[in-house]
Design a protein around this motif. Structure first.
Motif, PDB file in Angstrom:
ATOM      1  N   TYR A 179       0.810  -1.219   0.000  1.00  0.00           N
ATOM      2  CA  TYR A 179       0.000   0.000   0.000  1.00  0.00           C
ATOM      3  C   TYR A 179       0.843   1.270   0.000  1.00  0.00           C
ATOM      4  O   TYR A 179       0.323   2.365  -0.143  1.00  0.00           O
ATOM      5  CB  TYR A 179      -1.000   0.011   1.170  1.00  0.00           C
ATOM      6  N   PHE A 180       2.165   1.136   0.161  1.00  0.00           N
ATOM      7  CA  PHE A 180       3.047   2.297   0.012  1.00  0.00           C
ATOM      8  C   PHE A 180       3.784   2.272  -1.332  1.00  0.00           C
ATOM      9  O   PHE A 180       4.520   3.196  -1.639  1.00  0.00           O
ATOM     10  CB  PHE A 180       4.095   2.334   1.135  1.00  0.00           C
ATOM     11  N   MET A 181       3.587   1.187  -2.077  1.00  0.00           N
ATOM     12  CA  MET A 181       4.398   0.997  -3.280  1.00  0.00           C
ATOM     13  C   MET A 181       4.195   2.124  -4.305  1.00  0.00           C
ATOM     14  O   MET A 181       5.148   2.572  -4.935  1.00  0.00           O
ATOM     15  CB  MET A 181       4.052  -0.359  -3.900  1.00  0.00           C
ATOM     16  N   PHE A 182       2.952   2.588  -4.495  1.00  0.00           N
ATOM     17  CA  PHE A 182       2.728   3.620  -5.526  1.00  0.00           C
ATOM     18  C   PHE A 182       3.488   4.900  -5.198  1.00  0.00           C
ATOM     19  O   PHE A 182       4.026   5.564  -6.083  1.00  0.00           O
ATOM     20  CB  PHE A 182       1.224   3.871  -5.725  1.00  0.00           C
ATOM     21  N   MET A 183       3.573   5.223  -3.901  1.00  0.00           N
ATOM     22  CA  MET A 183       4.311   6.446  -3.514  1.00  0.00           C
ATOM     23  C   MET A 183       5.814   6.209  -3.696  1.00  0.00           C
ATOM     24  O   MET A 183       6.532   7.052  -4.229  1.00  0.00           O
ATOM     25  CB  MET A 183       4.024   6.795  -2.051  1.00  0.00           C
ATOM     26  N   PHE A 184       6.263   5.030  -3.260  1.00  0.00           N
ATOM     27  CA  PHE A 184       7.685   4.679  -3.356  1.00  0.00           C
ATOM     28  C   PHE A 184       8.152   4.709  -4.817  1.00  0.00           C
ATOM     29  O   PHE A 184       9.192   5.288  -5.145  1.00  0.00           O
ATOM     30  CB  PHE A 184       7.852   3.269  -2.761  1.00  0.00           C
ATOM     31  N   ILE A 240      -2.747   4.882  -8.643  1.00  0.00           N
ATOM     32  CA  ILE A 240      -2.329   3.966  -7.570  1.00  0.00           C
ATOM     33  C   ILE A 240      -2.131   2.555  -8.117  1.00  0.00           C
ATOM     34  O   ILE A 240      -1.104   1.902  -7.856  1.00  0.00           O
ATOM     35  CB  ILE A 240      -3.369   3.965  -6.420  1.00  0.00           C
ATOM     36  N   ILE A 241      -3.088   2.088  -8.937  1.00  0.00           N
ATOM     37  CA  ILE A 241      -2.993   0.713  -9.465  1.00  0.00           C
ATOM     38  C   ILE A 241      -1.786   0.587 -10.402  1.00  0.00           C
ATOM     39  O   ILE A 241      -0.983  -0.336 -10.273  1.00  0.00           O
ATOM     40  CB  ILE A 241      -4.304   0.315 -10.193  1.00  0.00           C
ATOM     41  N   VAL A 242      -1.660   1.546 -11.329  1.00  0.00           N
ATOM     42  CA  VAL A 242      -0.567   1.453 -12.317  1.00  0.00           C
ATOM     43  C   VAL A 242       0.796   1.527 -11.631  1.00  0.00           C
ATOM     44  O   VAL A 242       1.679   0.699 -11.886  1.00  0.00           O
ATOM     45  CB  VAL A 242      -0.703   2.571 -13.385  1.00  0.00           C
ATOM     46  N   MET A 243       0.968   2.492 -10.737  1.00  0.00           N
ATOM     47  CA  MET A 243       2.273   2.647 -10.083  1.00  0.00           C
ATOM     48  C   MET A 243       2.598   1.448  -9.178  1.00  0.00           C
ATOM     49  O   MET A 243       3.753   1.081  -9.022  1.00  0.00           O
ATOM     50  CB  MET A 243       2.343   3.947  -9.274  1.00  0.00           C
ATOM     51  N   THR A 244       1.567   0.854  -8.594  1.00  0.00           N
ATOM     52  CA  THR A 244       1.807  -0.339  -7.761  1.00  0.00           C
ATOM     53  C   THR A 244       2.287  -1.494  -8.638  1.00  0.00           C
ATOM     54  O   THR A 244       3.264  -2.169  -8.315  1.00  0.00           O
ATOM     55  CB  THR A 244       0.523  -0.744  -7.003  1.00  0.00           C
ATOM     56  N   ILE A 245       1.603  -1.686  -9.777  1.00  0.00           N
ATOM     57  CA  ILE A 245       2.020  -2.769 -10.694  1.00  0.00           C
ATOM     58  C   ILE A 245       3.429  -2.504 -11.205  1.00  0.00           C
ATOM     59  O   ILE A 245       4.277  -3.401 -11.227  1.00  0.00           O
ATOM     60  CB  ILE A 245       1.010  -2.902 -11.867  1.00  0.00           C
ATOM     61  N   VAL A 246       3.683  -1.256 -11.598  1.00  0.00           N
ATOM     62  CA  VAL A 246       5.025  -0.901 -12.107  1.00  0.00           C
ATOM     63  C   VAL A 246       6.069  -1.164 -11.025  1.00  0.00           C
ATOM     64  O   VAL A 246       7.139  -1.714 -11.295  1.00  0.00           O
ATOM     65  CB  VAL A 246       5.054   0.582 -12.551  1.00  0.00           C
ATOM     66  N   GLY A 247       5.744  -0.811  -9.786  1.00  0.00           N
ATOM     67  CA  GLY A 247       6.672  -1.004  -8.675  1.00  0.00           C
ATOM     68  C   GLY A 247       7.061  -2.457  -8.479  1.00  0.00           C
ATOM     69  O   GLY A 247       8.184  -2.757  -8.117  1.00  0.00           O
ATOM     70  N   TYR A 248       6.114  -3.363  -8.738  1.00  0.00           N
ATOM     71  CA  TYR A 248       6.415  -4.783  -8.540  1.00  0.00           C
ATOM     72  C   TYR A 248       7.016  -5.442  -9.775  1.00  0.00           C
ATOM     73  O   TYR A 248       7.636  -6.493  -9.670  1.00  0.00           O
ATOM     74  CB  TYR A 248       5.143  -5.546  -8.142  1.00  0.00           C
ATOM     75  N   THR A 249       6.794  -4.830 -10.954  1.00  0.00           N
ATOM     76  CA  THR A 249       7.275  -5.491 -12.170  1.00  0.00           C
ATOM     77  C   THR A 249       8.566  -4.883 -12.706  1.00  0.00           C
ATOM     78  O   THR A 249       9.388  -5.592 -13.268  1.00  0.00           O
ATOM     79  CB  THR A 249       6.204  -5.433 -13.278  1.00  0.00           C
TER      80      THR A 249
END
Lengths: 421, 363
Positions: free
Chosen positions: B287-292, B352-361
């Motif tokens: 839940y912090f990934m999009f900001m990170f 939020i969704i896009v940045m979270t996915i980008v953060g993990y991929t």
């Protein structure tokens, strides 16, 4: 002597060349130098040294120029003066002259200290003790000298990864001569050394895995004092990196027997350049590398080999089984850090048993194997317990899910009943 | 309640004489929940509350064994999950439930945003809800460090570093959070204090206020539904109809938590080593990934401002704007839909969704 008009023309060309050089050269210490100016205007082999010296050459970067090795007077624009014998011009040095030229600086501690406090100055002295140096002194013009390994123009410091003597590059540098079949046959040397080395554990580690901790040619043979290891030297060389194996061997009955039979210690089983990864089946009495090479059935040594092999095999098999069980428990999400600790103990014991095997002492190997078996059994028990725990958890979840589902259905029916009213 | 002479009836009469239960039941029986196509979102507030209750219960059980400290935290959690009967279950349920609680809070917040439930007179319900959302993130951030494992240690280091870039208060705030210059055992005990005392106290108080507001004002209706004639509106009694549906969903969520805990027990990892280099794959909680990830994308400087500072200020301003939505949505205040806010809401969700996915991929 050139005629007057030709001399004027030549001087005009040199003058233009010097001006052009001054305008375009980036190296200030190398700028006002007739060697560079003239050779820079030439082509092919005669221009190559100037181009190479401009490529991070360690000597050029410290202000040394051509005359430091070749002699002559680079301040003169007149080639008859600058390249005259009176000015000490050597031309292309002979192989015999090269160590002397390099030694003028590199064998002088006081002088070298100005440039690199840590650099050794005994290379010259050692070189003459090496096979290369001995051959050169004996009059061979094929013996390797300083420049064959370090290069001549464009010399890089040994700690530069581009240098031909950087650990990863050493085998390829040695290969240039030692893979030349004609050259090697003239000196009664094998030409397959590089091929064998590159397929061995050391070569694979260095050349394929880029592990600069792995030994290159010079780590066993020496570099400036290069000489093939003699009978006693082999074990000493190996012992530098494999002290435990070596110490175990020295205390074994093999030491005396090998010495008496003239068998080279480590090489007898492991070879020298084509050093293969040791396998457990080298133990026992079957196979190319096994104890069966020397021992025959009925001998005490034969039975010892069979027994040691059985003990090591028993630990390896139990360790493999335990690792599988722990892995299976871990795959199911069970915390297995303690089991991993036991596995590590078992693994360490297996490695130690393989090292202790060099003593060929059944009791000593057996004690290590026994400690490993205890650890492997603990790990296996933890793994089994983990798998059983997972089954219990799954069963518990199944029961809980059924109860929750029944409760959900009951509440839903109650809700429908209420809403029908 | 039937005023019979049975033991239950006597107990009820005894309690009613002292606590006026009749009035509570009367209030609950009159309370209604609107029925419309957006009604499904009403349940997510209850799910968030249910997961919070699980957190409190499992958290108390964890406290029986957990010993905060750089030399004891990891070992005590390891002991709990390997040696204590059902210790693994309690810890896994606590971890999974925490993550699902944040997810439910996200859904609850966005559903109320898109249905404009923050419209008058429910401004303070929205603001207390925002406060609870921030607190749940605080629970996540502080709880992540408590097992004192490698990933959590470095993620906390990075997370608190980000706090340090806030102008004026960043540096003192960083020292306050860490209990010194660096993340150490002092940070751990401090985070433990926040996690088990400060945050639960404030959260419990805010939940009480938030739920009281909902009970007093009733459920907010979407704009379109609120404009219907009274005879066209449908509703269900809060008690027992809505409560029973709530309980059914809670049981379903409980089963999901149990399945996750059994088949995907929360890993403990390796113990934190203060002197070890940061391992690969350091990442905050999802839940912090999009900001990170956004901060990672920002250049070192944008004009004269440091990129990271700009990012932190941007997220701070966005959070402030999001909190003040009830007062900024003028059409909403007069009962009108607001297409611009809807667009911004969709943009925020997509971001939020896009940045979270980008953060993990993106590696």
């Amino acid at each position: 002597m050139l005629p007057g008009t030709d001399r004027i023309k030549l001087r005009s060309v040199i003058l233009v060349a010097i001006i052009t050089g001054l305008l375009f050269t980036p190296i200030s210490g190398f700028a006002e130098n007739s060697c560079r100016t003239c050779h820079g205007q030439l082509e092919g082999e005669l221009a190559a040294p100037v181009q190479a010296m401009a490529q991070n050459d360690v000597h050029a970067s410290r202000g040394f120029s051509c005359e430091a090795c070749h002699g002559g007077d680079p301040t003169s624009e007149d080639p008859e003066v600058s390249m005259s014998a009176q000015k000490g011009f050597l031309g292309v040095p002979s192989a015999r002259q090269i160590p002397e030229i390099c030694a003028r600086c590199h064998a002088q501690p006081e002088f070298m200290r100005q440039y690199n406090v840590g650099l050794a100055t005994d290379q010259y002295e050692k070189y003459w003790t090496s096979r290369h140096g001995i051959a050169l002194k004996a009059g061979s013009n094929e013996a390797a000298t300083c420049i064959d390994c370090h290069g001549s123009h464009g010399v890089l410091p040994a700690n530069n990864p581009q240098s031909p003597v950087w650990p990863l590059n050493v085998p390829k540098t040695c290969r240039r001569c030692h893979e030349d079949e004609a050259l090697m046959s003239r000196h009664n040397l094998p030409a397959n050394t590089y091929k064998e080395y590159s397929q061995g554990v050391h070569g694979v580690a260095l050349l394929e895995k880029n592990d600069i901790g792995a030994p290159a040619c010079n780590d066993c043979h020496g570099n400036h004092g290069a000489t093939p290891p003699g009978f006693e030297d082999v074990a000493q060389v190996c012992r530098g990196c494999h002290p435990a194996n070596s110490e175990n061997f020295l205390t074994s009955p093999h030491k005396e027997a090998f010495d008496a039979a003239g068998i080279k210690e480590c090489l007898a089983c492991h070879s020298n350049h084509l050093i293969l990864t040791p396998q457990d089946d080298w133990l026992g009495v079957e196979g190319e590398h096994s104890c069966g090479q020397c021992h025959t059935a009925g001998e005490k040594g034969y039975q010892t080999a069979v027994n040691i092999r059985q003990r090591v095999d028993s630990l390896r098999n139990r360790e493999v089984e335990a690792r599988f069980l722990v892995h299976e428990a871990e795959r199911r999400g069970i915390e297995v850090s303690q089991a991993q600790d036991y596995l590590k103990l078992a693994r360490d014991a297996l490695l130690l048993a393989r090292t202790m095997m060099h003593t060929v002492d059944e009791t000593k190997v057996g004690a290590v194997v026994d400690s490993g078996l205890v650890a492997a059994d603990e790990a296996a028990a933890s793994g089994r317990q983990g798998i059983a725990d997972f089954r219990f958890r799954s069963l518990g979840l199944g029961v809980a899910s059924i109860l929750i589902t029944i409760l959900i259905i009951a509440l839903w029916l109650k809700l429908r009943q209420i809403e029908k009213k | 309640m039937e005023k019979s002479s049975t033991p239950q009836g006597k107990l009820y009469r005894w309690l009613n004489e002292r606590y006026h239960l009749d009035s509570v039941i009367h209030f609950a029986s009159k309370k209604e929940v609107p029925i419309h196509r957006e009604s499904v979102w009403y349940y997510f507030g209850g799910v968030t509350l249910f997961l919070f209750i699980i957190q409190v219960m499992t958290g108390i059980l964890l406290l029986l064994y957990y010993r905060p400290g750089a030399d004891t935290s990891f070992e005590s959690v390891q002991f709990l999950i390997t040696q204590v009967q059902f210790g693994w279950l309690i810890r896994s349920v606590h971890s999974w439930s925490a993550n699902l609680m944040v997810l439910a809070a996200f859904i609850h917040m966005f559903s109320n945003f898109f249905t404009q439930s923050y419209r008058p007179p429910r401004e303070l319900t929205w603001i207390t809800g925002m406060g609870l959302f921030v607190l749940s993130l605080g629970f996540g951030f502080s709880g992540y460090l408590l097992p004192w494992n490698e990933l959590a240690f470095f993620a906390t280091k990075v997370g608190t570093d980000i706090v340090g870039v806030v102008p004026f208060i960043g540096e003192p705030l960083l020292i306050f959070l860490r209990g010194g210059e660096d993340v150490t055992g002092a940070t751990l005990t401090r985070f433990f204090g926040f996690h088990v005392a400060v945050l639960p106290m404030i959260t419990t108080l805010l939940i009480a206020i938030h739920v009281a507001f909902v009970q007093v004002q009733g459920m907010g209706e979407p704009v379109a539904h609120s404009k219907l004639a009274p005879e066209k509106k449908r509703a269900m009694p809060f008690f027992p109809n809505f409560v029973l549906r709530d309980v059914i969903l809670w049981l379903f969520v409980l089963d999901i938590v149990a399945i996750l805990a059994v088949f995907f027990p929360w890993e403990l990892g390796k113990k934190a080593d203060l002197f070890a280099p940061a391992p690969a794959g350091i990442a905050p909680e999802w839940y912090f990934m999009f900001m990170f990830q956004t901060l990672k994308f920002l250049p070192s400087h944008v004009l004269f401002i440091e990129g990271e500072l700009l990012g932190v200020l941007g997220f701070g301003l966005a959070a402030l704007g999001w909190t003040l939505v009830p007062f900024l949505d003028r059409p909403g205040q007069s009962g009108q839909p607001n297409r611009l806010f809807r667009f911004f809401g969709l943009l925020a969700v997509s971001f939020i969704i896009v940045m979270t996915i980008v953060g993990y991929t993106l590696k």
